[in-house]
Design an enzyme around this catalytic site. Structure first.
Site, PDB file in Angstrom:
ATOM      1  N   GLY A 189      -4.518   9.513  43.080  1.00 19.17           N
ATOM      2  CA  GLY A 189      -3.760  10.582  43.934  1.00 19.17           C
ATOM      3  C   GLY A 189      -4.419  11.817  44.359  1.00 19.17           C
ATOM      4  N   VAL A 197       2.898  13.724  45.806  1.00 16.96           N
ATOM      5  CA  VAL A 197       4.416  13.808  45.783  1.00 16.96           C
ATOM      6  C   VAL A 197       4.853  15.325  44.991  1.00 16.96           C
ATOM      7  CG1 VAL A 197       6.443  12.777  44.926  1.00 16.96           C
ATOM      8  CG2 VAL A 197       4.551  11.366  45.782  1.00 16.96           C
ATOM      9  N   GLN A 203     -11.728  12.672  27.971  1.00 17.39           N
ATOM     10  CA  GLN A 203     -11.562  13.417  29.138  1.00 17.39           C
ATOM     11  C   GLN A 203     -10.788  14.877  28.550  1.00 17.39           C
ATOM     12  OE1 GLN A 203      -9.348  10.556  31.341  1.00 17.39           O
ATOM     13  NE2 GLN A 203      -8.080  12.336  32.105  1.00 17.39           N
ATOM     14  N   HIS A 209       3.350   9.023  40.227  1.00 19.91           N
ATOM     15  CA  HIS A 209       2.746   7.673  39.838  1.00 19.91           C
ATOM     16  C   HIS A 209       3.321   6.718  40.610  1.00 19.91           C
ATOM     17  CE1 HIS A 209       2.246  10.432  35.974  1.00 19.91           C
ATOM     18  NE2 HIS A 209       1.087   9.845  36.319  1.00 19.91           N
ATOM     19  N   TYR A 222       3.790   8.935  30.860  1.00 22.41           N
ATOM     20  CA  TYR A 222       4.940   9.870  31.088  1.00 22.41           C
ATOM     21  C   TYR A 222       4.969   9.982  32.777  1.00 22.41           C
ATOM     22  CZ  TYR A 222       8.280  13.217  29.285  1.00 22.41           C
ATOM     23  OH  TYR A 222       9.240  13.993  29.053  1.00 22.41           O
ATOM     24  N   LEU A 223       5.565   8.743  33.175  1.00 19.11           N
ATOM     25  CA  LEU A 223       5.362   8.678  34.610  1.00 19.11           C
ATOM     26  C   LEU A 223       6.441   9.290  35.386  1.00 19.11           C
ATOM     27  CD1 LEU A 223       4.922   4.632  34.638  1.00 19.11           C
ATOM     28  CD2 LEU A 223       3.177   6.261  34.625  1.00 19.11           C
ATOM     29  N   HIS A 224       5.916   9.596  36.734  1.00 19.83           N
ATOM     30  CA  HIS A 224       7.030  10.219  37.481  1.00 19.83           C
ATOM     31  C   HIS A 224       6.676   9.851  38.841  1.00 19.83           C
ATOM     32  CE1 HIS A 224       3.362  12.409  38.758  1.00 19.83           C
ATOM     33  NE2 HIS A 224       3.192  13.047  37.366  1.00 19.83           N
ATOM     34  N   MET A 248      -2.119   8.168  32.801  1.00 21.22           N
ATOM     35  CA  MET A 248      -1.926   8.696  31.470  1.00 21.22           C
ATOM     36  C   MET A 248      -0.331   8.598  30.938  1.00 21.22           C
ATOM     37  SD  MET A 248      -4.902  11.439  30.815  1.00 21.22           S
ATOM     38  CE  MET A 248      -4.021  12.778  31.424  1.00 21.22           C
TER      39      MET A 248
HETATM   40  P1  AMP Z   1      -2.326  11.116  35.508  1.00 25.32           P
HETATM   41  O1  AMP Z   1      -1.396  10.264  34.674  1.00 25.32           O
HETATM   42  O2  AMP Z   1      -1.677  12.517  35.590  1.00 25.32           O
HETATM   43  O3  AMP Z   1      -3.636  11.172  34.890  1.00 25.32           O
HETATM   44  O4  AMP Z   1      -2.199  10.736  36.835  1.00 25.32           O
HETATM   45  C1  AMP Z   1      -2.472   9.278  37.356  1.00 25.32           C
HETATM   46  C2  AMP Z   1      -2.748   9.148  38.753  1.00 25.32           C
HETATM   47  O5  AMP Z   1      -1.382   9.700  39.389  1.00 25.32           O
HETATM   48  C3  AMP Z   1      -3.881   9.783  39.236  1.00 25.32           C
HETATM   49  O6  AMP Z   1      -4.430   9.293  40.163  1.00 25.32           O
HETATM   50  C4  AMP Z   1      -3.241  11.249  39.730  1.00 25.32           C
HETATM   51  O7  AMP Z   1      -3.845  11.783  40.872  1.00 25.32           O
HETATM   52  C5  AMP Z   1      -1.954  10.325  40.560  1.00 25.32           C
HETATM   53  N1  AMP Z   1      -0.888  11.679  40.377  1.00 25.32           N
HETATM   54  C6  AMP Z   1      -0.400  12.570  39.469  1.00 25.32           C
HETATM   55  N2  AMP Z   1       0.655  13.270  40.051  1.00 25.32           N
HETATM   56  C7  AMP Z   1       0.744  12.878  41.260  1.00 25.32           C
HETATM   57  C8  AMP Z   1       1.384  13.242  42.176  1.00 25.32           C
HETATM   58  N3  AMP Z   1       2.107  14.436  42.024  1.00 25.32           N
HETATM   59  N4  AMP Z   1       1.356  12.938  43.817  1.00 25.32           N
HETATM   60  C9  AMP Z   1       0.533  11.792  43.697  1.00 25.32           C
HETATM   61  N5  AMP Z   1      -0.214  11.289  42.768  1.00 25.32           N
HETATM   62  C10 AMP Z   1      -0.052  11.772  41.664  1.00 25.32           C
END
Ligand code: AMP
Length: 275
Positions: free
Chosen positions: A138, A167, A52, A28, A23-25, A21
């Protein structure tokens, strides 16, 4: 995208997808790197999926920074960045949804009814658009990762699902786009999530087998932070998500929790192998 995906496939390229979604860290980015180890073409998708989010949730204020994301995604090995608009993903007469049941109805699904219907539907669409051989999710979203594995198996998607480790920030807080919502005081107190998981791991390592006792200890620790409000703490079978009263030796357990700080809701988890 369709033509591109078909083209890559014809060339014998392996396509890997990382749905996000934005706002990558670093969490991601770790997924992107893992995708790069399993695929020739890494497709990163950024889509804040309205389906969602419940009406009262944070869809409209979800953090967005496409410029920064584009740079980060490219640096971490993204070949194709797919950032669809809402109306590209859902036409006005969209009618068809994927509704996971059973393991979708507990934990996050119980607190967020309809959430996993939104996730499953959008991921199925992203799979059909990008035609991946492999998809990386993740462990941070443990129930989501499990449901994606189930969806792929139940609906015969020809996609390999890889689940990547969580992470964390140096102090233990699991990285999340939502962490930016935290006020400084909330951010300081939020370390209690990972601390409570570590406490549970320690209790199990020292022989505790009663889930109620472990959950009570975790509740005590989290409640010592005045801004923390516990949504749930769960000790469950990592495959069925069935709650376990007693932890048996030789099994793995999924300890997961959701805690609110003001209007920010954080989740975290750990899988413990019980020796
Ligand atoms: P999101 O953008 O929050 O929907 O996350 C996208 C993907 O990144 C999903 O598969 C999450 O489980 C994964 N993800 C988010 N935060 C983390 C993290 N801290 N460590 C590993 N995977 C992550």
């Amino acid at each position: 995208m369709q033509r591109t995906a078909d083209g890559f496939r014809r060339e014998g390229k392996r396509i890997g997808i990382v749905p996000t979604m934005g706002y990558l860290h670093e969490g991601h980015l770790s997924l992107l790197r893992i995708a790069g180890q399993h695929a020739n073409i890494v497709v990163t998708t950024i889509f804040v999926n309205p389906l969602q989010f419940a009406p009262h949730e944070d869809f409209s204020r979800y953090p967005r920074d496409i410029e920064r994301d584009t740079q980060l995604a490219e640096t971490a090995g993204t070949d194709i960045l797919f950032i669809p608009e809402n109306n590209e993903m859902y036409s006005r007469d969209h009618t068809t949804y994927i509704v996971p049941e059973r393991i979708a109805d507990v934990l996050e699904g119980k607190v967020r009814p309809g959430h996993f219907r939104g996730v499953a539907t959008v991921v199925a669409k992203l799979f059909n658009i990008t035609k991946p051989h492999v998809a990386v999710f993740g462990q941070k979203d443990a129930q989501q990762a499990l449901l994606m594995q189930r969806m792929v198996s139940d609906l015969n998607f020809d996609v390999e699902v890889i689940v990547a480790p969580i992470v964390r920030e140096p102090d233990g807080l699991a990285m999340s786009s939502r962490n930016v919502y935290l006020h400084p005081e909330e951010r300081a107190q939020s370390v209690v999530l990972s601390q409570s998981l570590q406490l549970a791991e320690k209790r199990i390592a020292s022989g505790e087998r009663n889930s109620g006792n472990i959950i009570a200890a975790m509740t005590n620790l989290i409640s010592s932070k005045p801004l923390a409000i516990i949504d749930y703490i769960s000790i469950a079978n990592p495959h069925t998500l069935q709650e376990l009263e007693e932890i048996s030796i030789g099994a793995a357990v999924l300890i997961s929790l959701a805690v609110r700080f003001g209007s920010t809701r954080l989740i975290d988890n750990t899988i413990v192998n019980v020796h």
